[in-house]
Design a protein around this motif. Structure first.
Motif, PDB file in Angstrom:
ATOM      1  N   ALA A  63       0.830  -1.203   0.000  1.00  0.00           N
ATOM      2  CA  ALA A  63       0.000   0.000   0.000  1.00  0.00           C
ATOM      3  C   ALA A  63       0.867   1.256   0.000  1.00  0.00           C
ATOM      4  O   ALA A  63       1.852   1.342   0.732  1.00  0.00           O
ATOM      5  N   CYS A  64       0.476   2.209  -0.843  1.00  0.00           N
ATOM      6  CA  CYS A  64       1.210   3.473  -0.900  1.00  0.00           C
ATOM      7  C   CYS A  64       0.296   4.613  -1.314  1.00  0.00           C
ATOM      8  O   CYS A  64      -0.747   4.409  -1.931  1.00  0.00           O
ATOM      9  N   LEU A  65       0.710   5.805  -0.950  1.00  0.00           N
ATOM     10  CA  LEU A  65       0.093   7.056  -1.371  1.00  0.00           C
ATOM     11  C   LEU A  65       1.046   7.680  -2.365  1.00  0.00           C
ATOM     12  O   LEU A  65       2.256   7.707  -2.126  1.00  0.00           O
ATOM     13  N   TYR A  66       0.529   8.162  -3.507  1.00  0.00           N
ATOM     14  CA  TYR A  66       1.411   8.838  -4.442  1.00  0.00           C
ATOM     15  C   TYR A  66       0.861  10.212  -4.774  1.00  0.00           C
ATOM     16  O   TYR A  66      -0.343  10.459  -4.709  1.00  0.00           O
ATOM     17  N   LEU A  67       1.772  11.109  -5.057  1.00  0.00           N
ATOM     18  CA  LEU A  67       1.474  12.522  -5.255  1.00  0.00           C
ATOM     19  C   LEU A  67       2.103  12.976  -6.571  1.00  0.00           C
ATOM     20  O   LEU A  67       3.288  12.753  -6.788  1.00  0.00           O
ATOM     21  N   VAL A  68       1.309  13.600  -7.427  1.00  0.00           N
ATOM     22  CA  VAL A  68       1.823  14.139  -8.681  1.00  0.00           C
ATOM     23  C   VAL A  68       1.960  15.647  -8.493  1.00  0.00           C
ATOM     24  O   VAL A  68       0.963  16.364  -8.367  1.00  0.00           O
ATOM     25  N   THR A  69       3.197  16.098  -8.446  1.00  0.00           N
ATOM     26  CA  THR A  69       3.467  17.519  -8.268  1.00  0.00           C
ATOM     27  C   THR A  69       3.890  18.130  -9.600  1.00  0.00           C
ATOM     28  O   THR A  69       4.370  17.435 -10.488  1.00  0.00           O
ATOM     29  N   PHE A 129       6.456  17.334 -14.395  1.00  0.00           N
ATOM     30  CA  PHE A 129       5.725  16.695 -13.294  1.00  0.00           C
ATOM     31  C   PHE A 129       6.641  15.703 -12.603  1.00  0.00           C
ATOM     32  O   PHE A 129       7.524  15.125 -13.220  1.00  0.00           O
ATOM     33  N   GLU A 130       6.380  15.514 -11.316  1.00  0.00           N
ATOM     34  CA  GLU A 130       7.104  14.516 -10.556  1.00  0.00           C
ATOM     35  C   GLU A 130       6.082  13.657  -9.825  1.00  0.00           C
ATOM     36  O   GLU A 130       5.122  14.186  -9.252  1.00  0.00           O
ATOM     37  N   VAL A 131       6.276  12.347  -9.896  1.00  0.00           N
ATOM     38  CA  VAL A 131       5.434  11.413  -9.152  1.00  0.00           C
ATOM     39  C   VAL A 131       6.238  10.992  -7.936  1.00  0.00           C
ATOM     40  O   VAL A 131       7.342  10.451  -8.065  1.00  0.00           O
ATOM     41  N   ARG A 132       5.691  11.275  -6.758  1.00  0.00           N
ATOM     42  CA  ARG A 132       6.350  10.974  -5.494  1.00  0.00           C
ATOM     43  C   ARG A 132       5.528   9.935  -4.737  1.00  0.00           C
ATOM     44  O   ARG A 132       4.325   9.869  -4.923  1.00  0.00           O
ATOM     45  N   CYS A 133       6.167   9.188  -3.875  1.00  0.00           N
ATOM     46  CA  CYS A 133       5.484   8.065  -3.227  1.00  0.00           C
ATOM     47  C   CYS A 133       5.872   7.941  -1.756  1.00  0.00           C
ATOM     48  O   CYS A 133       7.020   8.159  -1.394  1.00  0.00           O
ATOM     49  N   LEU A 134       4.873   7.595  -0.953  1.00  0.00           N
ATOM     50  CA  LEU A 134       5.074   7.249   0.456  1.00  0.00           C
ATOM     51  C   LEU A 134       4.427   5.898   0.694  1.00  0.00           C
ATOM     52  O   LEU A 134       3.219   5.747   0.477  1.00  0.00           O
ATOM     53  N   ASP A 135       5.214   4.895   1.125  1.00  0.00           N
ATOM     54  CA  ASP A 135       4.561   3.644   1.482  1.00  0.00           C
ATOM     55  C   ASP A 135       3.821   3.861   2.799  1.00  0.00           C
ATOM     56  O   ASP A 135       3.992   4.890   3.470  1.00  0.00           O
ATOM     57  N   ALA A 136       2.962   2.931   3.155  1.00  0.00           N
ATOM     58  CA  ALA A 136       2.097   3.119   4.319  1.00  0.00           C
ATOM     59  C   ALA A 136       2.885   3.381   5.597  1.00  0.00           C
ATOM     60  O   ALA A 136       2.524   4.256   6.387  1.00  0.00           O
ATOM     61  N   ALA A 137       3.974   2.652   5.813  1.00  0.00           N
ATOM     62  CA  ALA A 137       4.764   2.843   7.042  1.00  0.00           C
ATOM     63  C   ALA A 137       5.384   4.232   7.089  1.00  0.00           C
ATOM     64  O   ALA A 137       5.363   4.898   8.132  1.00  0.00           O
ATOM     65  N   ALA A 138       5.931   4.695   5.970  1.00  0.00           N
ATOM     66  CA  ALA A 138       6.519   6.038   5.930  1.00  0.00           C
ATOM     67  C   ALA A 138       5.441   7.096   6.113  1.00  0.00           C
ATOM     68  O   ALA A 138       5.662   8.124   6.781  1.00  0.00           O
ATOM     69  N   LEU A 139       4.269   6.879   5.534  1.00  0.00           N
ATOM     70  CA  LEU A 139       3.160   7.818   5.681  1.00  0.00           C
ATOM     71  C   LEU A 139       2.758   7.961   7.143  1.00  0.00           C
ATOM     72  O   LEU A 139       2.564   9.074   7.645  1.00  0.00           O
ATOM     73  N   GLY A 160      -2.350  -0.616   6.518  1.00  0.00           N
ATOM     74  CA  GLY A 160      -1.742   0.268   5.530  1.00  0.00           C
ATOM     75  C   GLY A 160      -2.707   0.767   4.476  1.00  0.00           C
ATOM     76  O   GLY A 160      -2.687   1.940   4.110  1.00  0.00           O
ATOM     77  N   GLU A 161      -3.581  -0.114   3.976  1.00  0.00           N
ATOM     78  CA  GLU A 161      -4.546   0.307   2.955  1.00  0.00           C
ATOM     79  C   GLU A 161      -5.471   1.388   3.477  1.00  0.00           C
ATOM     80  O   GLU A 161      -5.766   2.360   2.782  1.00  0.00           O
ATOM     81  N   THR A 162      -5.934   1.238   4.700  1.00  0.00           N
ATOM     82  CA  THR A 162      -6.872   2.199   5.264  1.00  0.00           C
ATOM     83  C   THR A 162      -6.215   3.548   5.488  1.00  0.00           C
ATOM     84  O   THR A 162      -6.811   4.587   5.199  1.00  0.00           O
ATOM     85  N   VAL A 163      -4.982   3.572   5.972  1.00  0.00           N
ATOM     86  CA  VAL A 163      -4.344   4.862   6.230  1.00  0.00           C
ATOM     87  C   VAL A 163      -4.078   5.609   4.930  1.00  0.00           C
ATOM     88  O   VAL A 163      -4.297   6.813   4.851  1.00  0.00           O
ATOM     89  N   VAL A 164      -3.650   4.926   3.864  1.00  0.00           N
ATOM     90  CA  VAL A 164      -3.410   5.650   2.605  1.00  0.00           C
ATOM     91  C   VAL A 164      -4.728   6.133   2.015  1.00  0.00           C
ATOM     92  O   VAL A 164      -4.802   7.242   1.476  1.00  0.00           O
ATOM     93  N   MET A 165      -5.793   5.329   2.138  1.00  0.00           N
ATOM     94  CA  MET A 165      -7.102   5.754   1.636  1.00  0.00           C
ATOM     95  C   MET A 165      -7.623   6.964   2.407  1.00  0.00           C
ATOM     96  O   MET A 165      -8.201   7.883   1.818  1.00  0.00           O
ATOM     97  N   ALA A 166      -7.424   6.974   3.706  1.00  0.00           N
ATOM     98  CA  ALA A 166      -7.905   8.087   4.536  1.00  0.00           C
ATOM     99  C   ALA A 166      -7.180   9.385   4.191  1.00  0.00           C
ATOM    100  O   ALA A 166      -7.804  10.452   4.111  1.00  0.00           O
TER     101      ALA A 166
END
Length: 192
Positions: A63-69, A129-139, A160-166
């Motif tokens: 699970a990860c959160l990704y951000l497009v800046t 553009f830059e695609v950046r990522c945080l896995d659930a533990a780092a988030l 992990g899935e729930t925290v990235v979704m939240a």
């Protein structure tokens, strides 16, 4: 023009902590279609010019959160993956629109972002553009360090899935011209 100073402070911290994984620095070349039967994801699309900044982070599962800046400081898109970044920012087999022949290289694609990427490059060829990522533990670690009510989401650390979704939902609920303006499906408000 949006700038990072217009982003909520917790979002600025998330961006700063996230690992830069992909840099998209151009769109052009041969028009291509995806090798799928039908639907809006077929294309045609324009080829992306990109660099992989961190191959290990791109390939990592989980699970990860990704951000497009964007280079103007705005956060264009926030997304999640249950299985890792490469499952959402993938390289797809492609065929030339002109003659249907398979292209020798797989093409970078993201189903929700690619039309926006193309549109912004059409308006300004100097866009980046830059695609950046945080896995659930780092988030979770970033959340714990914030002085903001969003830090309460760190209590979801065991899922992990729930925290990235939240966190994705929290960002989308604050959408604006500089924040998550490509997230049209999940935003509670229209970007201003």
């Amino acid at each position: 023009m949006p700038s990072s100073s217009q982003l909520p402070e917790p979002v600025r911290h998330l961006i700063a902590a996230a690992t830069p994984v992909l840099r998209i620095h151009g769109v052009g070349g041969v028009a291509w279609t995806r090798n799928v039967a039908k639907g809006s994801r077929i294309g045609p699309w324009r080829q992306g010019r990109f660099d992989v900044l961190d191959a290990a982070a791109w390939a990592r599962g989980g699970a990860c959160l990704y951000l497009v800046t964007a280079q103007d400081g705005g956060l264009r898109y926030v997304g999640i993956s249950r299985n890792g970044l490469k499952h959402r920012w993938r390289t797809s087999p492609a065929r030339s629109v002109a003659d249907g022949t398979p292209l020798p290289e797989r093409q970078l694609f993201h189903s929700q972002c690619w039309k926006h990427v193309e549109a912004e490059f059409a308006a300004d060829a100097g866009t980046r553009f830059e695609v950046r990522c945080l896995d659930a533990a780092a988030l979770v670690q970033v959340l714990r360090g914030l002085d903001d009510p969003i830090r309460a989401l760190a209590t979801l650390a065991d899922d992990g899935e729930t925290v990235v979704m939240a966190v994705e939902r929290w960002i989308c609920n604050r959408a604006s011209a500089s924040l998550a303006r490509w997230n049209v499906a999940m935003t509670a408000r229209r970007p201003t």
